[in-house]
Design an enzyme around this catalytic site. Structure first.
Site, PDB file in Angstrom:
ATOM      1  N   ASN A 171     -10.160  -0.694   0.503  1.00  0.00           N
ATOM      2  CA  ASN A 171      -8.699  -0.583   0.456  1.00  0.00           C
ATOM      3  C   ASN A 171      -8.185  -1.164  -0.858  1.00  0.00           C
ATOM      4  O   ASN A 171      -8.187  -2.383  -1.045  1.00  0.00           O
ATOM      5  CB  ASN A 171      -8.112  -1.350   1.655  1.00  0.00           C
ATOM      6  CG  ASN A 171      -6.594  -1.299   1.703  1.00  0.00           C
ATOM      7  OD1 ASN A 171      -5.939  -0.955   0.722  1.00  0.00           O
ATOM      8  ND2 ASN A 171      -6.026  -1.648   2.848  1.00  0.00           N
ATOM      9  N   HIS A 198      -3.309   6.884   2.375  1.00  0.00           N
ATOM     10  CA  HIS A 198      -3.763   5.590   1.869  1.00  0.00           C
ATOM     11  C   HIS A 198      -5.135   5.294   2.481  1.00  0.00           C
ATOM     12  O   HIS A 198      -5.311   5.394   3.704  1.00  0.00           O
ATOM     13  CB  HIS A 198      -2.749   4.513   2.245  1.00  0.00           C
ATOM     14  CG  HIS A 198      -3.248   3.128   2.070  1.00  0.00           C
ATOM     15  ND1 HIS A 198      -3.919   2.720   0.935  1.00  0.00           N
ATOM     16  CD2 HIS A 198      -3.197   2.031   2.889  1.00  0.00           C
ATOM     17  CE1 HIS A 198      -4.248   1.447   1.069  1.00  0.00           C
ATOM     18  NE2 HIS A 198      -3.833   1.007   2.239  1.00  0.00           N
ATOM     19  N   CYS A 205       0.817  -1.222   0.000  1.00  0.00           N
ATOM     20  CA  CYS A 205       0.000   0.000   0.000  1.00  0.00           C
ATOM     21  C   CYS A 205       0.851   1.274   0.000  1.00  0.00           C
ATOM     22  O   CYS A 205       0.318   2.378  -0.117  1.00  0.00           O
ATOM     23  CB  CYS A 205      -0.946  -0.021   1.194  1.00  0.00           C
ATOM     24  SG  CYS A 205      -1.902  -1.532   1.262  1.00  0.00           S
TER      25      CYS A 205
HETATM   26  N1  COA Z   1     -17.861  -8.728  11.003  1.00  0.00           N
HETATM   27  C1  COA Z   1     -18.236  -9.018  12.242  1.00  0.00           C
HETATM   28  N2  COA Z   1     -17.380  -9.393  13.196  1.00  0.00           N
HETATM   29  C2  COA Z   1     -16.077  -9.473  12.856  1.00  0.00           C
HETATM   30  C3  COA Z   1     -15.623  -9.192  11.569  1.00  0.00           C
HETATM   31  C4  COA Z   1     -16.573  -8.806  10.607  1.00  0.00           C
HETATM   32  N3  COA Z   1     -16.239  -8.510   9.336  1.00  0.00           N
HETATM   33  N4  COA Z   1     -14.287  -9.347  11.531  1.00  0.00           N
HETATM   34  C5  COA Z   1     -13.912  -9.713  12.766  1.00  0.00           C
HETATM   35  N5  COA Z   1     -15.005  -9.799  13.564  1.00  0.00           N
HETATM   36  C6  COA Z   1     -15.078 -10.173  14.975  1.00  0.00           C
HETATM   37  C7  COA Z   1     -13.891 -10.989  15.433  1.00  0.00           C
HETATM   38  O1  COA Z   1     -14.079 -12.362  15.152  1.00  0.00           O
HETATM   39  C8  COA Z   1     -13.882 -10.698  16.912  1.00  0.00           C
HETATM   40  O2  COA Z   1     -14.865 -11.497  17.530  1.00  0.00           O
HETATM   41  P1  COA Z   1     -14.616 -12.129  18.977  1.00  0.00           P
HETATM   42  O3  COA Z   1     -14.455 -10.914  19.890  1.00  0.00           O
HETATM   43  O4  COA Z   1     -15.841 -12.916  19.218  1.00  0.00           O
HETATM   44  O5  COA Z   1     -13.372 -12.922  18.867  1.00  0.00           O
HETATM   45  C9  COA Z   1     -14.364  -9.257  17.000  1.00  0.00           C
HETATM   46  O6  COA Z   1     -15.048  -8.995  15.761  1.00  0.00           O
HETATM   47  C10 COA Z   1     -13.237  -8.269  17.161  1.00  0.00           C
HETATM   48  O7  COA Z   1     -12.238  -8.598  16.204  1.00  0.00           O
HETATM   49  P2  COA Z   1     -10.934  -7.745  16.022  1.00  0.00           P
HETATM   50  O8  COA Z   1     -10.081  -8.387  14.993  1.00  0.00           O
HETATM   51  O9  COA Z   1     -10.374  -7.487  17.392  1.00  0.00           O
HETATM   52  O10 COA Z   1     -11.585  -6.414  15.474  1.00  0.00           O
HETATM   53  P3  COA Z   1     -10.913  -5.003  15.318  1.00  0.00           P
HETATM   54  O11 COA Z   1     -11.641  -4.022  16.120  1.00  0.00           O
HETATM   55  O12 COA Z   1      -9.419  -5.069  15.465  1.00  0.00           O
HETATM   56  O13 COA Z   1     -11.250  -4.682  13.795  1.00  0.00           O
HETATM   57  C11 COA Z   1     -10.109  -4.594  11.699  1.00  0.00           C
HETATM   58  C12 COA Z   1     -10.711  -5.494  12.769  1.00  0.00           C
HETATM   59  C13 COA Z   1      -9.486  -5.503  10.646  1.00  0.00           C
HETATM   60  C14 COA Z   1     -11.225  -3.773  11.071  1.00  0.00           C
HETATM   61  C15 COA Z   1      -9.043  -3.666  12.361  1.00  0.00           C
HETATM   62  O14 COA Z   1      -8.133  -4.430  13.132  1.00  0.00           O
HETATM   63  C16 COA Z   1      -8.282  -2.877  11.349  1.00  0.00           C
HETATM   64  O15 COA Z   1      -8.840  -2.047  10.677  1.00  0.00           O
HETATM   65  N6  COA Z   1      -6.955  -3.104  11.224  1.00  0.00           N
HETATM   66  C17 COA Z   1      -6.159  -2.476  10.209  1.00  0.00           C
HETATM   67  C18 COA Z   1      -6.225  -3.318   8.981  1.00  0.00           C
HETATM   68  C19 COA Z   1      -5.752  -2.614   7.741  1.00  0.00           C
HETATM   69  O16 COA Z   1      -6.103  -1.488   7.508  1.00  0.00           O
HETATM   70  N7  COA Z   1      -4.968  -3.338   6.948  1.00  0.00           N
HETATM   71  C20 COA Z   1      -4.454  -2.867   5.730  1.00  0.00           C
HETATM   72  C21 COA Z   1      -3.354  -1.893   5.976  1.00  0.00           C
HETATM   73  S1  COA Z   1      -2.681  -1.421   4.471  1.00  0.00           S
END
Ligand code: COA
Length: 321
Positions: A279, A249, A112
């Site tokens: 993204n 980004h 990215c």
């Molecule tokens: N819908 C519903 N629930 C979801 C889900 C979805 N699409 N994806 C994950 N969950 C659940 C998980 O299973 C977890 O459940 P649990 O508590 O029962 O185990 C809960 O939601 C929390 O998951 P978590 O991974 O801690 O969520 P988060 O708040 O960290 O959000 C992202 C996940 C991916 C949105 C977040 O971590 C993020 O934006 N990270 C950056 C990723 C990114 O931008 N990457 C590219 C960079 S170039």
């Protein structure tokens, strides 16, 4: 040293629009969950399109908007992690399609951050006098790299391409870059979708889809990006208050919001279109620039920042006009 300016932008996105509601019929998720955590409402997914066709269409538009002819382009770089082929490079195929015959062409992989890395390479070459005009493209079809059963990643990544032309110029509008890498974070976002055996070795089980530690990536982006922007501005003797626009980004609206808060800059200065496109990795910054260009005035100072797998991250300061 020569001056360089950005002059000519293009964008190409697939026709198919997949909403959060539609995704909720495929995996256990909801529009509310996706919007709250990411700001994404829908994304474009390639069906008829490919990384190459999106790159060609964006490049064609950028070239038309630049007023240059194909013969004027001496360097073509495509930033991508999802090329249609490992060889030839996407850049060579783009050049063939646009009848660009006087250029060296290659692809660059920095996830990215790819568009910012490629922009530093292109503009440095122009400043040194190696080439006069460069075409830099970010193009991705990440929809073919995600596991559509993995709700942690399939809701985020999407497809598209954006392109920019950099021209040699008397006036220099490309002020500087601060690009960084840290291989210690190499396992945080991975895609191992290439053959891993030959006639002399046993075939290994390879994970074919994007793997990501979402929380670690979130933490990295929200700390590294504001620090990187400050470092770049200090290096180039500009102040945060001098910056008119920030085009980051488009990974996640919460990341952009957090960067704005850490910098203590109004969110109004941060352009966002992640809600529409998700993204698109290396394509997201040139697509965002294309969509934001009507907001910019001549002389505006603009920070572009990318961050992602590698880990890689980097910022660029440019003056519009
Ligand atoms: N819908 C519903 N629930 C979801 C889900 C979805 N699409 N994806 C994950 N969950 C659940 C998980 O299973 C977890 O459940 P649990 O508590 O029962 O185990 C809960 O939601 C929390 O998951 P978590 O991974 O801690 O969520 P988060 O708040 O960290 O959000 C992202 C996940 C991916 C949105 C977040 O971590 C993020 O934006 N990270 C950056 C990723 C990114 O931008 N990457 C590219 C960079 S170039």
């Amino acid at each position: 040293m020569y001056g360089v300016r950005l002059d000519g932008l293009g964008k190409s996105i697939p026709n198919l629009d997949i909403t959060n509601e539609y995704l909720a019929t495929m995996v256990e998720t909801s529009d509310e969950w996706i919007q709250t955590r990411t700001g994404i409402k829908s994304r474009r997914i390639a069906v008829e399109e490919s990384t190459t066709s999106l790159a060609i269409n964006a490049a064609k538009q950028a070239l038309e908007n630049s007023g240059l002819e194909p013969k004027d382009i001496e360097l073509v770089i495509v930033a991508t992690v999802s090329p249609d082929m490992a060889m030839p490079s996407t850049a060579c195929v783009v050049a063939e399609n646009l009848q660009i015959e006087n250029a060296i062409c290659f692809d660059l992989t920095a996830a990215c951050s790819g568009f910012i890395y490629a922009s530093e390479v292109a503009t440095s070459f122009i400043k040194l006098g190696n080439y006069k005009n460069a075409l830099v493209i970010g193009a991705e079809v990440l929809s073919k790299m995600v596991d559509w059963q993995d709700r942690g990643t399939c809701i985020l990544f999407a497809d598209g391409a954006g392109a920019a032309i950099y021209k040699r110029s008397d006036e220099n509008n490309i002020i500087g870059f601060s690009n960084k890498s840290d291989g210690k974070g190499s396992q945080l976002i991975r895609l191992a979708n290439i053959p891993h055996s030959n006639s002399f070795s046993k075939a290994e089980e390879v994970e074919r889809h994007i793997q990501m530690d979402g929380q670690a990536v979130y933490k990295f982006a929200t700390t590294a990006v504001p620090k990187n922007i400050i470092e770049l501005l200090e290096k180039e003797n500009y102040r945060l208050e001098d910056v008119d626009w920030f085009v980051l980004h488009q990974a996640n609206a919460r990341i952009i919001d957090s960067v704005a808060k850490r910098l203590k800059v109004s969110l109004d200065k941060f352009f966002m279109n992640v809600s529409e496109y998700g993204n698109t990795s290396a394509a997201s910054i040139p697509i965002a620039l294309y969509d934001a260009k009507h907001l910019f005035k001549k002389g505006d100072k603009i920070i572009l920042s990318g961050f992602g797998a590698g880990l890689t991250w980097g910022s660029m300061l440019l003056i519009w006009g």
